[in-house]
Design an enzyme around this catalytic site. Structure first.
Site, mmCIF file in Angstrom:
data_model
loop_
_atom_site.group_PDB
_atom_site.id
_atom_site.type_symbol
_atom_site.label_atom_id
_atom_site.label_comp_id
_atom_site.label_asym_id
_atom_site.label_seq_id
_atom_site.Cartn_x
_atom_site.Cartn_y
_atom_site.Cartn_z
ATOM 1 N N ASP A 1 8.495 36.929 -1.915
ATOM 2 C CA ASP A 1 9.418 35.987 -2.550
ATOM 3 C C ASP A 1 10.828 36.404 -2.159
ATOM 4 O OD1 ASP A 1 9.244 33.544 -4.149
ATOM 5 O OD2 ASP A 1 10.651 34.567 -5.473
ATOM 6 N N SER A 2 11.575 35.447 -1.638
ATOM 7 C CA SER A 2 12.888 35.744 -1.075
ATOM 8 C C SER A 2 13.929 34.794 -1.630
ATOM 9 C CB SER A 2 12.863 35.587 0.450
ATOM 10 O OG SER A 2 11.934 36.461 1.020
ATOM 11 N N THR B 1 1.269 32.681 1.463
ATOM 12 C CA THR B 1 2.393 31.776 1.653
ATOM 13 C C THR B 1 1.913 30.486 2.292
ATOM 14 O OG1 THR B 1 4.602 31.493 2.637
ATOM 15 C CG2 THR B 1 3.010 32.719 3.939
ATOM 16 N N GLY C 1 15.451 27.601 6.551
ATOM 17 C CA GLY C 1 16.195 27.733 5.295
ATOM 18 C C GLY C 1 17.697 27.844 5.507
HETATM 19 P P1 ITT Z 1 6.077 30.473 -0.241
HETATM 20 O O1 ITT Z 1 6.445 30.605 -1.698
HETATM 21 O O2 ITT Z 1 4.881 29.605 0.000
HETATM 22 O O3 ITT Z 1 5.949 31.807 0.424
HETATM 23 P P2 ITT Z 1 8.772 29.348 -0.003
HETATM 24 O O4 ITT Z 1 9.477 28.635 1.099
HETATM 25 O O5 ITT Z 1 8.721 28.685 -1.347
HETATM 26 O O6 ITT Z 1 7.308 29.725 0.526
HETATM 27 P P3 ITT Z 1 10.386 31.487 -1.149
HETATM 28 O O7 ITT Z 1 10.196 30.940 -2.507
HETATM 29 O O8 ITT Z 1 10.251 32.965 -0.957
HETATM 30 O O9 ITT Z 1 9.394 30.786 -0.114
HETATM 31 O O10 ITT Z 1 11.786 31.143 -0.508
HETATM 32 C C1 ITT Z 1 12.788 30.483 -1.149
HETATM 33 C C2 ITT Z 1 13.714 29.829 -0.187
HETATM 34 O O11 ITT Z 1 14.642 30.833 0.289
HETATM 35 C C3 ITT Z 1 13.108 29.231 1.077
HETATM 36 O O12 ITT Z 1 12.625 27.943 0.849
HETATM 37 C C4 ITT Z 1 14.306 29.234 2.008
HETATM 38 O O13 ITT Z 1 15.149 28.137 1.737
HETATM 39 C C5 ITT Z 1 15.044 30.510 1.590
HETATM 40 N N1 ITT Z 1 14.664 31.634 2.467
HETATM 41 C C6 ITT Z 1 13.724 32.583 2.270
HETATM 42 N N2 ITT Z 1 13.673 33.438 3.294
HETATM 43 C C7 ITT Z 1 14.603 33.021 4.185
HETATM 44 C C8 ITT Z 1 15.026 33.467 5.434
HETATM 45 O O14 ITT Z 1 14.462 34.518 6.031
HETATM 46 N N3 ITT Z 1 15.999 32.801 6.051
HETATM 47 C C9 ITT Z 1 16.576 31.724 5.481
HETATM 48 N N4 ITT Z 1 16.233 31.217 4.297
HETATM 49 C C10 ITT Z 1 15.245 31.862 3.645
#
Ligand code: ITT
Length: 196
Positions: free
Chosen positions: A69-70, A7, A151
């Protein structure tokens, strides 16, 4: 054994490191490999993106790699922003652009149910990969509250609480969150491979 957390999201990295007991593994992150290009997250599902991130980073570094991925899935919006959570308000948008868009889309709606979902993927250096998943149900409130986390945290109240993730301490978020639940399963299933 070396393991790379795939990440470039510093908040996410901190949460993963606080939640998961990596014991005597040598843990690195994508920040330690600036020469490796960003993985393009073009999958249609969280699972596809988690797998892509872990496999590409594992192959590029020659180490085991774990990726997360979240996304936030809002019932009234048919599961959006979901896999597009990072870029909900556009390609180079900020967290606050995304939160404003979410509030606009939900204006006047009474069903505010939502869940955060995380897929964790673990790949060996050859690209053999497994996944685990966790979710945290809750609701989206009507104004931003709190400054912790990142986020969508200032808009999300997890079930059983009155505070948003951004008002709760990191200790509480890291016990009940989507990421915590996915990592707890990962720890149970993968402790023979990593950690334990
Ligand atoms: P990496 O892919 O480098 O890990 P990213 O920020 O792009 O970082 P994701 O694609 O998994 O990560 O996340 C998508 C978005 O979802 C992230 O930018 C946040 O806006 C939101 N998100 C993910 N996890 C969160 C959390 O625990 N709390 C609040 N928002 C979250």
């Amino acid at each position: 054994m070396k393991l790379v957390i795939a990440t470039r999201n510093a908040h996410k990295l901190e949460e993963i490191r606080s939640i998961f007991d990596f014991k005597n593994l040598e843990v690195r992150s994508a920040f330690d490999f600036p020469e490796i290009p960003d993985v393009v997250e073009d999958g249609d599902t969280l699972e596809a993106n988690a797998i892509k991130k872990s496999v590409e980073i594992a192959k590029a570094t020659g180490c085991w790699a774990m990726a997360d991925d979240s996304g936030l899935e809002v019932a009234e919006l048919d599961g959006a922003p979901g896999v597009y959570s990072a870029r909900y308000a556009g390609e180079y948008c900020s967290y606050s652009d995304n939160n404003e868009k979410l509030l606009r889309e939900l204006a006047g709606k009474s069903n505010r149910s939502a869940q955060f979902r995380t897929v964790i993927a673990l790949s060996d250096p050859e690209g053999n990969v497994q996944t685990q998943e966790g979710a945290c149900p809750g609701k989206i409130i009507e104004e931003l509250r709190g400054t912790n986390g990142f986020g969508y945290d200032p808009l999300f109240v997890p079930e059983g609480y009155i505070e948003t993730f951004a008002q709760l301490s990191s200790e509480v978020k890291n016990c009940i969150s989507h990421r915590a639940r996915a990592l707890q399963k990962a720890h149970d299933v993968w402790s023979g491979i990593i950690g334990s």
